[in-house]
Design a protein around this motif. Structure first.
Motif, short mmCIF file in Angstrom:
data_model
loop_
_atom_site.label_atom_id
_atom_site.label_comp_id
_atom_site.label_asym_id
_atom_site.label_seq_id
_atom_site.Cartn_x
_atom_site.Cartn_y
_atom_site.Cartn_z
N VAL A 6 -2.81 -1.82 -12.12
CA VAL A 6 -3.95 -2.69 -12.44
C VAL A 6 -5.04 -2.53 -11.38
CG1 VAL A 6 -4.69 -5.10 -12.70
CG2 VAL A 6 -2.57 -4.33 -13.77
N ARG A 7 -4.64 -2.52 -10.12
CA ARG A 7 -5.60 -2.33 -9.03
C ARG A 7 -6.29 -0.96 -9.14
NH1 ARG A 7 -1.12 -4.59 -5.98
NH2 ARG A 7 -1.72 -6.65 -5.23
N SER A 8 -5.51 0.06 -9.41
CA SER A 8 -6.07 1.42 -9.54
C SER A 8 -7.07 1.49 -10.68
CB SER A 8 -4.96 2.44 -9.78
OG SER A 8 -4.14 2.56 -8.66
N LEU A 80 -12.34 -0.34 -1.54
CA LEU A 80 -12.58 -1.45 -0.62
C LEU A 80 -12.97 -2.73 -1.35
CD1 LEU A 80 -14.47 0.51 2.17
CD2 LEU A 80 -12.31 -0.76 2.46
N LYS A 81 -13.72 -2.61 -2.41
CA LYS A 81 -14.13 -3.82 -3.16
C LYS A 81 -12.92 -4.51 -3.78
CE LYS A 81 -18.92 -2.63 -4.13
NZ LYS A 81 -19.92 -2.28 -5.16
N ALA A 101 -4.06 -1.04 -1.01
CA ALA A 101 -5.36 -0.34 -0.99
C ALA A 101 -5.22 1.01 -0.30
CB ALA A 101 -6.41 -1.20 -0.30
N VAL A 102 -4.46 1.06 0.79
CA VAL A 102 -4.24 2.33 1.50
C VAL A 102 -3.49 3.32 0.60
CG1 VAL A 102 -3.00 3.40 3.43
CG2 VAL A 102 -4.40 1.36 3.82
N ILE A 120 -11.30 -0.99 7.64
CA ILE A 120 -12.27 -1.97 7.14
C ILE A 120 -11.56 -3.19 6.56
CG2 ILE A 120 -14.08 -2.39 5.42
CD1 ILE A 120 -14.99 0.53 5.93
N LEU A 121 -10.50 -3.00 5.82
CA LEU A 121 -9.78 -4.15 5.27
C LEU A 121 -9.08 -4.93 6.37
CD1 LEU A 121 -8.32 -2.82 1.91
CD2 LEU A 121 -10.36 -4.22 2.29
N ASP A 122 -8.59 -4.26 7.40
CA ASP A 122 -7.98 -4.95 8.54
C ASP A 122 -9.03 -5.83 9.22
OD1 ASP A 122 -5.68 -5.41 10.22
OD2 ASP A 122 -6.78 -4.32 11.78
#
Length: 130
Positions: A6-8, A80-81, A101-102, A120-122
């Motif tokens: 779903v994320r992809s 990233l979004k 995300a990674v 960036i997410l960190d």
């Protein structure tokens, strides 16, 4: 399919929308997505609509954590979004969101995508509360 799928798929839609602003979620859900399960399609639709609703805010958080935002490619920004949205607007643990995300960045990005997405997410996870 999994939550990662779903994320992809959400990332793919955000990316496609970046390249062609007239591209609609309906077209994507009808013809391009690999997700066929109605519940997962509903989850995808909700995720994408939610990201789009706060996209400007999310983009600002990404910019604040990236010294060279203008040099990021559209694919990394799309990943990233999705990740930033989940960090800021879901109850999922930060480590899971960042790891997912990674993993997506490893699958779809180039050699440096995973490091950029992770950093960036960190930063977003460390500096901004839900």
């Amino acid at each position: 399919m999994s939550r990662r799928a779903v994320r992809s798929e959400a990332m793919k839609f955000i990316y496609a929308k970046t390249l062609n602003d007239s591209f609609t979620l309906g077209e994507f859900l009808f013809s391009l997505t690999k997700i066929k399960n109605p519940k997962e399609k509903e989850d995808l639709e909700l995720l994408v609509q939610s990201i789009i609703r706060v996209e400007d805010k999310i983009e600002n958080f990404i910019k604040q954590c990236s010294e060279e935002y203008e040099k990021l490619n559209h694919l990394d920004i799309s990943i990233l979004k999705v990740g930033a949205f989940e960090l800021l607007y879901s109850n999922l643990p930060k480590s899971i969101v960042i790891n997912e995300a990674v993993e997506i960045a490893k699958e779809y990005g180039d050699d440096v995508s995973k490091a950029i997405v992770n950093a960036i997410l960190d930063c977003i996870g460390a500096h901004y509360e839900r």
